[in-house]
Design an enzyme around this catalytic site. Structure first.
Site, PDB file in Angstrom:
ATOM      1  N   LYS A 104       0.859  -1.198   0.000  1.00 20.62           N
ATOM      2  CA  LYS A 104       0.000   0.000   0.000  1.00 20.62           C
ATOM      3  C   LYS A 104       0.881   1.229   0.000  1.00 20.62           C
ATOM      4  CE  LYS A 104      -4.519   0.933   0.436  1.00 20.62           C
ATOM      5  NZ  LYS A 104      -5.665   0.048   0.180  1.00 20.62           N
TER       6      LYS A 104
HETATM    7  N1  GLU Z   1      -7.391   0.154  -2.969  1.00 16.68           N
HETATM    8  C1  GLU Z   1      -8.185  -1.018  -3.224  1.00 16.68           C
HETATM    9  C2  GLU Z   1      -8.214  -1.924  -2.006  1.00 16.68           C
HETATM   10  O1  GLU Z   1      -8.062  -1.468  -0.900  1.00 16.68           O
HETATM   11  C3  GLU Z   1      -7.758  -1.734  -4.506  1.00 16.68           C
HETATM   12  C4  GLU Z   1      -6.338  -2.209  -4.561  1.00 16.68           C
HETATM   13  C5  GLU Z   1      -5.931  -2.745  -5.924  1.00 16.68           C
HETATM   14  O2  GLU Z   1      -6.733  -2.806  -6.836  1.00 16.68           O
HETATM   15  O3  GLU Z   1      -4.739  -3.104  -6.034  1.00 16.68           O
HETATM   16  O4  GLU Z   1      -8.461  -3.094  -2.097  1.00 16.68           O
END
Ligand code: GLU
Length: 437
Positions: free
Chosen positions: A127
């Site tokens: 992240k």
């Molecule tokens: N931000 C989204 C999540 O928390 C999507 C992450 C992604 O598609 O890699 O799952």
């Protein structure tokens, strides 16, 4: 530290500030660690490797200096955390929000490890984020911030290393800038470095709606097994963006009544059911739900105590703490946001017989279609929306069934069952790979 840090999102003079921030919530990483600890008794010998999930593999903190439109230079703090790469490259979004901290990004990266493994996607967890308020920046400033951040984290991301995606405060345009910056730096076009891109740049049909669609699928599956029909259900939704807004539309289209919604600008309710297409059009035109004529303003405490069948927190973490958990009047909580319920509140909801469909399952539709996007970019062969939605449906329902079954067998919550399945996969890979050197 930058000046933006003090700006509360959606704070309007004379109104209750709706920043979604909860200063009394525990730090998200502490919640993640507690969730991990709860799985230990269910892992047999693999529990010996559990400690690995309490130590993110790689943490990068970057300074993001940028020329503001007025000629001054501002500095922002950015992060990329690769929590675990045992099962494949890192995968997870990038958040732009004034409350982003390293602690939060660590927790979000850990939840991505669990989510990706629970859905059996061939990824680890990662992240990223920058602490800033995107609402206070021009498009030009956001572009410069995004490009500098991408360059700063450029040596640890890549289509086979770590693949960012949108999260709170970022969108398709952000991903286009990230893809372009990374591509310019390596000298060739690398569409697979990020997902959630515009369709014209290797994005996938259905990606924009995927998280909200997945939330709806998870709610429907939970409702079928708990005798809470969607048709006629009373639904309360916190957040009206890419997750809450799309989920609201799907509930509305399926015959449910969305009776209250909260976004950064307003908390509104209508006992007869809010006209969701009209509310979405209003939010699109005015940047939020404030002054939407088809509903009345209610207080935040009334919002959390409205009787409902489904409650969908789809904003930020730390929303359901013990105090709210004791007074919620709902039957099923479906976590569209990451980390909205703290472990202590989870226990109270369970004691009260309120079913919680956890984030790491309920909001996994987004990263699942991100996976489809990445596969399509690699193969340069693009699928129809129908194909994408039916594969998403199959993966979400399959994961839900397995988790539900395990939860019944072991008499644990859906969250613990999801963590058991995910930890088994991650830690088996960890053990098989062995320690280097
Ligand atoms: N931000 C989204 C999540 O928390 C999507 C992450 C992604 O598609 O890699 O799952």
């Amino acid at each position: 530290m930058n000046q933006q840090h003090t700006t509360a999102v959606g704070e309007t003079p004379g109104r209750e500030p709706l920043s979604f921030l909860n200063p009394s919530a525990p730090e998200p990483w502490a919640s993640f660690i507690e969730q991990i600890d709860r799985v230990a008794p269910h892992l047999g010998n693999l529990a010996g490797w559990l400690e690995t999930l309490k130590h993110p593999k790689r943490i990068l903190i970057v300074d993001v200096p940028v020329h503001r439109d007025d000629g001054s230079v501002a500095h922002y703090e950015g992060y990329r955390v690769q929590h675990n790469l045992s099962r494949g490259p890192g995968k997870g979004g990038v958040r732009f929000h004034p409350a982003v901290t390293l602690n939060e990004v660590m927790a979000l990266s850990g939840w991505m490890t669990i989510k990706n493994a629970a859905l059996n996607l061939p990824y680890g967890g990662a992240k990223g984020g920058i602490r800033l308020d995107p609402r206070t920046h021009s498009r030009g400033e956001l572009q410069r911030i995004t490009r500098r951040y991408t360059s700063e984290i450029g040596f640890i991301i890549g289509p086979d290393k770590d693949i960012p995606a949108p999260d709170v405060g970022t969108n398709e345009q952000t991903m286009a800038w990230m893809m372009d910056t990374y591509s310019m730096n390596i000298g060739s076009t690398a569409t697979g470095v990020v997902t959630g891109k515009p369709i014209s740049l290797g994005g996938s049909l259905g990606r924009h709606e995927a998280t909200g669609r997945g939330v709806f699928i998870a709610a429907r599956e939970a409702g079928q097994r708990s005798n809470v029909p969607i048709v006629g259900a009373r639904v309360v939704i916190q957040g009206f963006g890419n997750v809450g807004g799309i989920a609201a539309r799907m509930f509305h289209d399926a015959g449910a009544k969305v009776i209250a919604v909260q976004d950064h600008s307003a908390t509104i309710a209508n006992e007869a059911g809010i006209d969701i297409p009209a509310a979405l059009a209003h939010a699109q035109a005015h940047g939020g739900l404030k002054d939407f004529p088809g509903a009345t303003d209610i207080s935040v405490s009334d919002f959390w105590s409205l009787p409902s069948d489904y409650l969908i927190p789809a904003a930020l973490e730390g929303q359901i703490l013990p105090e709210r958990a004791r007074t919620l009047k709902t039957r099923i909580v479906v976590e569209g946001a990451n980390g909205p319920t703290t472990p202590a509140a989870d226990d109270i909801l369970r004691e009260r017989g309120i079913l919680v469909v956890p984030d790491v399952l309920a909001n996994a539709g987004g990263v699942t279609v991100s996976y489809f996007e990445w596969v399509q970019d690699f193969s340069n062969f693009f699928w129809s929306e129908e194909e994408i939605n039916s594969r998403l449906e199959r993966i979400m329902v399959g994961a839900f069934e397995a988790i539900w079954k395990l939860a019944e067998e072991r008499q644990v919550s859906l969250r613990t069952a999801t963590f058991i399945i995910a930890c088994q996969r991650v830690l088996a890979a960890r053990e098989q790979r062995g320690l280097y050197p």
